[in-house]
Motif scaffolding. Structure first.
Motif, PDB file in Angstrom:
ATOM      1  N   GLN A   6       0.909  -1.230   0.171  1.00 35.54           N
ATOM      2  CA  GLN A   6      -0.044   0.056   0.083  1.00 35.54           C
ATOM      3  C   GLN A   6       0.705   1.164   0.119  1.00 35.54           C
ATOM      4  N   ALA A   7       1.880   1.336   0.765  1.00 38.33           N
ATOM      5  CA  ALA A   7       2.868   2.303   0.952  1.00 38.33           C
ATOM      6  C   ALA A   7       3.618   2.466  -0.490  1.00 38.33           C
ATOM      7  N   SER A   8       4.095   1.462  -1.019  1.00 40.89           N
ATOM      8  CA  SER A   8       4.540   1.611  -2.524  1.00 40.89           C
ATOM      9  C   SER A   8       3.752   2.091  -3.408  1.00 40.89           C
ATOM     10  N   ALA A   9       2.575   1.835  -3.595  1.00 39.53           N
ATOM     11  CA  ALA A   9       1.292   2.021  -4.540  1.00 39.53           C
ATOM     12  C   ALA A   9       1.253   3.404  -4.363  1.00 39.53           C
ATOM     13  N   SER A  10       1.014   3.908  -3.073  1.00 40.06           N
ATOM     14  CA  SER A  10       0.692   5.296  -2.672  1.00 40.06           C
ATOM     15  C   SER A  10       1.888   6.086  -3.377  1.00 40.06           C
ATOM     16  N   ILE A  11       3.079   5.892  -3.430  1.00 38.34           N
ATOM     17  CA  ILE A  11       4.300   6.447  -3.667  1.00 38.34           C
ATOM     18  C   ILE A  11       4.141   6.690  -5.444  1.00 38.34           C
ATOM     19  N   LEU A  12       3.686   5.509  -5.994  1.00 41.98           N
ATOM     20  CA  LEU A  12       3.505   5.618  -7.484  1.00 41.98           C
ATOM     21  C   LEU A  12       2.442   6.418  -7.788  1.00 41.98           C
ATOM     22  N   LEU A  13       1.150   6.335  -7.118  1.00 49.19           N
ATOM     23  CA  LEU A  13       0.056   6.931  -7.543  1.00 49.19           C
ATOM     24  C   LEU A  13       0.209   8.490  -6.986  1.00 49.19           C
ATOM     25  N   GLY A  14       1.154   8.726  -6.231  1.00 48.45           N
ATOM     26  CA  GLY A  14       1.287  10.033  -5.849  1.00 48.45           C
ATOM     27  C   GLY A  14       2.028  11.011  -6.985  1.00 48.45           C
ATOM     28  N   ALA A  15       2.774  10.308  -7.684  1.00 51.72           N
ATOM     29  CA  ALA A  15       3.678  10.845  -8.846  1.00 51.72           C
ATOM     30  C   ALA A  15       2.495  11.333  -9.958  1.00 51.72           C
ATOM     31  N   ALA A  16       1.616  10.632 -10.145  1.00 51.34           N
ATOM     32  CA  ALA A  16       0.504  10.466 -11.279  1.00 51.34           C
ATOM     33  C   ALA A  16      -0.703   9.891 -10.761  1.00 51.34           C
ATOM     34  N   PRO A  17      -1.828  10.202 -11.016  1.00 54.80           N
ATOM     35  CA  PRO A  17      -3.024   9.537 -10.919  1.00 54.80           C
ATOM     36  C   PRO A  17      -3.300   8.494 -11.777  1.00 54.80           C
ATOM     37  N   LEU A  18      -4.336   7.745 -11.352  1.00 53.11           N
ATOM     38  CA  LEU A  18      -4.864   6.680 -12.439  1.00 53.11           C
ATOM     39  C   LEU A  18      -5.474   7.416 -13.426  1.00 53.11           C
ATOM     40  N   VAL A  19      -5.467   6.816 -14.793  1.00 54.80           N
ATOM     41  CA  VAL A  19      -6.321   7.533 -15.708  1.00 54.80           C
ATOM     42  C   VAL A  19      -7.790   7.177 -15.315  1.00 54.80           C
ATOM     43  N   GLN A  20      -8.573   8.149 -15.379  1.00 52.38           N
ATOM     44  CA  GLN A  20      -9.908   8.213 -15.092  1.00 52.38           C
ATOM     45  C   GLN A  20     -10.834   7.758 -16.242  1.00 52.38           C
ATOM     46  N   ASP A  21     -10.871   6.471 -16.509  1.00 52.64           N
ATOM     47  CA  ASP A  21     -11.415   5.956 -17.694  1.00 52.64           C
ATOM     48  C   ASP A  21     -11.772   4.450 -17.582  1.00 52.64           C
ATOM     49  N   ARG A  22     -13.123   4.042 -17.073  1.00 53.80           N
ATOM     50  CA  ARG A  22     -13.390   2.736 -16.480  1.00 53.80           C
ATOM     51  C   ARG A  22     -13.023   1.804 -17.545  1.00 53.80           C
ATOM     52  N   GLU A  23     -13.253   1.812 -18.878  1.00 55.98           N
ATOM     53  CA  GLU A  23     -13.075   0.952 -20.057  1.00 55.98           C
ATOM     54  C   GLU A  23     -11.576   0.519 -20.095  1.00 55.98           C
ATOM     55  N   ILE A  24     -10.674   1.617 -19.905  1.00 54.48           N
ATOM     56  CA  ILE A  24      -9.329   1.488 -20.044  1.00 54.48           C
ATOM     57  C   ILE A  24      -8.852   0.313 -18.561  1.00 54.48           C
ATOM     58  N   GLN A  25      -9.234   1.015 -17.814  1.00 51.86           N
ATOM     59  CA  GLN A  25      -8.716   0.096 -16.454  1.00 51.86           C
ATOM     60  C   GLN A  25      -9.366  -1.282 -16.571  1.00 51.86           C
ATOM     61  N   THR A  26     -10.553  -1.353 -16.990  1.00 53.43           N
ATOM     62  CA  THR A  26     -11.186  -2.631 -16.931  1.00 53.43           C
ATOM     63  C   THR A  26     -10.455  -3.660 -17.944  1.00 53.43           C
ATOM     64  N   TYR A  27     -10.172  -3.102 -19.087  1.00 55.04           N
ATOM     65  CA  TYR A  27      -9.445  -3.957 -20.135  1.00 55.04           C
ATOM     66  C   TYR A  27      -8.029  -4.378 -19.500  1.00 55.04           C
ATOM     67  N   VAL A  28      -7.588  -3.434 -18.919  1.00 52.61           N
ATOM     68  CA  VAL A  28      -5.962  -3.962 -18.393  1.00 52.61           C
ATOM     69  C   VAL A  28      -6.180  -4.967 -17.130  1.00 52.61           C
ATOM     70  N   ASN A  29      -7.114  -4.574 -16.403  1.00 50.54           N
ATOM     71  CA  ASN A  29      -7.329  -5.528 -15.337  1.00 50.54           C
ATOM     72  C   ASN A  29      -7.694  -6.806 -15.867  1.00 50.54           C
ATOM     73  N   GLN A  30      -8.479  -6.958 -16.671  1.00 49.73           N
ATOM     74  CA  GLN A  30      -8.940  -8.358 -17.380  1.00 49.73           C
ATOM     75  C   GLN A  30      -7.495  -9.217 -17.850  1.00 49.73           C
ATOM     76  N   LEU A  31      -6.885  -8.198 -18.772  1.00 53.54           N
ATOM     77  CA  LEU A  31      -5.688  -8.799 -19.441  1.00 53.54           C
ATOM     78  C   LEU A  31      -4.573  -9.424 -18.283  1.00 53.54           C
ATOM     79  N   GLY A  32      -4.450  -8.369 -17.271  1.00 50.56           N
ATOM     80  CA  GLY A  32      -3.527  -8.592 -16.323  1.00 50.56           C
ATOM     81  C   GLY A  32      -3.801  -9.949 -15.458  1.00 50.56           C
ATOM     82  N   GLY A  33      -5.032 -10.021 -15.298  1.00 56.19           N
ATOM     83  CA  GLY A  33      -5.730 -11.040 -14.485  1.00 56.19           C
ATOM     84  C   GLY A  33      -5.460 -12.695 -15.251  1.00 56.19           C
ATOM     85  N   LEU A  34      -5.720 -12.453 -16.452  1.00 53.72           N
ATOM     86  CA  LEU A  34      -5.507 -13.712 -17.054  1.00 53.72           C
ATOM     87  C   LEU A  34      -3.921 -14.051 -17.274  1.00 53.72           C
TER      88      LEU A  34
END
Length: 299
Positions: free
Chosen positions: A63-91
């Motif tokens: 959690q602390a490490s992820a906070s560092i990464l997201l502190g530098a730049a936020p997540l893209v605010q697009d559900r379709e993009i995030q869902t696609y990458v999560n599905q591919l990553g999950g596979l």
């Protein structure tokens, strides 16, 4: 107040060090140390001597490490993009055989070309990388590489090596003394410093080479072209000095070295998989084009 400034913690940590050195507690009892303090010190000593973090500790470090990464730049605010990458990553993550990791994938809104992972199943790629790779097999190769870092605990081990402040020892002690109590706020600052140092300096070459080898295996198991990751490395080799690639080259071995190591490991062993593997998809191209239109975050 950070962990290092807690008087009670410093007392327990000092006792823990004595327990580790002495190997027994009888002399401490004779010195007038009460039983509760001895138990706490014993628990801390056990945690300090462990080579690996407990799941709860690893979760806190992640959690602390992820906070560092997201502190530098936020997540893209697009559900379709995030869902696609999560599905591919999950596979891809399912190809590791690890069912004990809570995988979470995300696309960071940064035009830099890079990818990161953190303990406890966090994997991030940048918007810049998503719109730079040419096909789904290349993206799968990059994600699989980062997945391998998590599976092999490369980031956690690197943080232990680079922890000159005792932040991870402090975390272990806190976890031992306050089982069931959230300590993320207490440990956030020292952990963040360790994570920041680790991401700034990068992993050892051996870790990167191992993640390349395993990444190819995971992507191939998932049905993707095994040469997706090597193509990305070749792309990196042609982009040395280009805008957006600076951070990548400052924290990774040279792509030429990584390609040479992969060539030794792969040879022609995976050639048979290439003809019947997946290289691209319509979904990837749509997401890639969409990522190209995402504006940079406001400053």
């Amino acid at each position: 107040m950070t962990l290092s400034n807690q008087p009670k913690f410093r007392h327990a940590a000092t006792l823990a060090a004595i327990v580790l050195l002495a190997g027994c507690t009888e002399q401490l009892r004779k010195a007038g140390i009460d039983e509760n303090s001895l138990k706490a010190a014993g628990a801390v000593a056990t945690s300090m001597s462990k080579s690996e973090a407990t799941p709860a500790e690893e979760s806190q470090i992640g959690q602390a490490s992820a906070s560092i990464l997201l502190g530098a730049a936020p997540l893209v605010q697009d559900r379709e993009i995030q869902t696609y990458v999560n599905q591919l990553g999950g596979l891809l993550a399912r190809q590791t055989g690890r069912k004990d990791i809570n995988w979470r994938f995300g696309v960071i809104n940064s035009s830099n070309v890079n990818a990161f992972a953190a303990p406890d199943g966090y994997v991030f790629i940048t918007k810049g990388l998503l719109r730079t790779v040419n096909d789904e097999a290349e993206l799968a190769g990059v994600l699989a590489h980062e997945i391998a870092h998590v599976v092999k605990r490369h980031y956690l081990i690197a943080m232990r090596k680079k922890d000159t402040t005792g932040a991870l020892t402090n975390l272990a002690a806190t976890s031992a003394k306050t089982a069931g109590v959230k300590g993320s706020e207490l440990a956030a600052d020292p952990l963040a410093n360790v994570a920041q140092n680790m991401y700034s300096s990068g992993l050892d070459k051996g870790d990167e080479y191992e993640a390349d080898r395993l990444g190819v295996v995971y992507a191939t198991r998932a049905g993707y072209d095994p040469y997706g990751l090597p193509r990305v490395l070749n792309l990196y080799a042609t982009k040395a000095g280009s805008n957006g690639f600076e951070l990548l080259f400052s924290t990774h071995p040279s792509p030429q070295d990584r390609l040479a190591e992969l060539d030794k490991a792969m040879g022609d062993k995976l050639t048979a998989y290439e003809a019947r593997s997946v290289s691209d998809s319509k979904a990837f191209q749509q997401i890639r084009n969409k990522a190209g239109r995402v504006p940079d975050p406001r400053r």
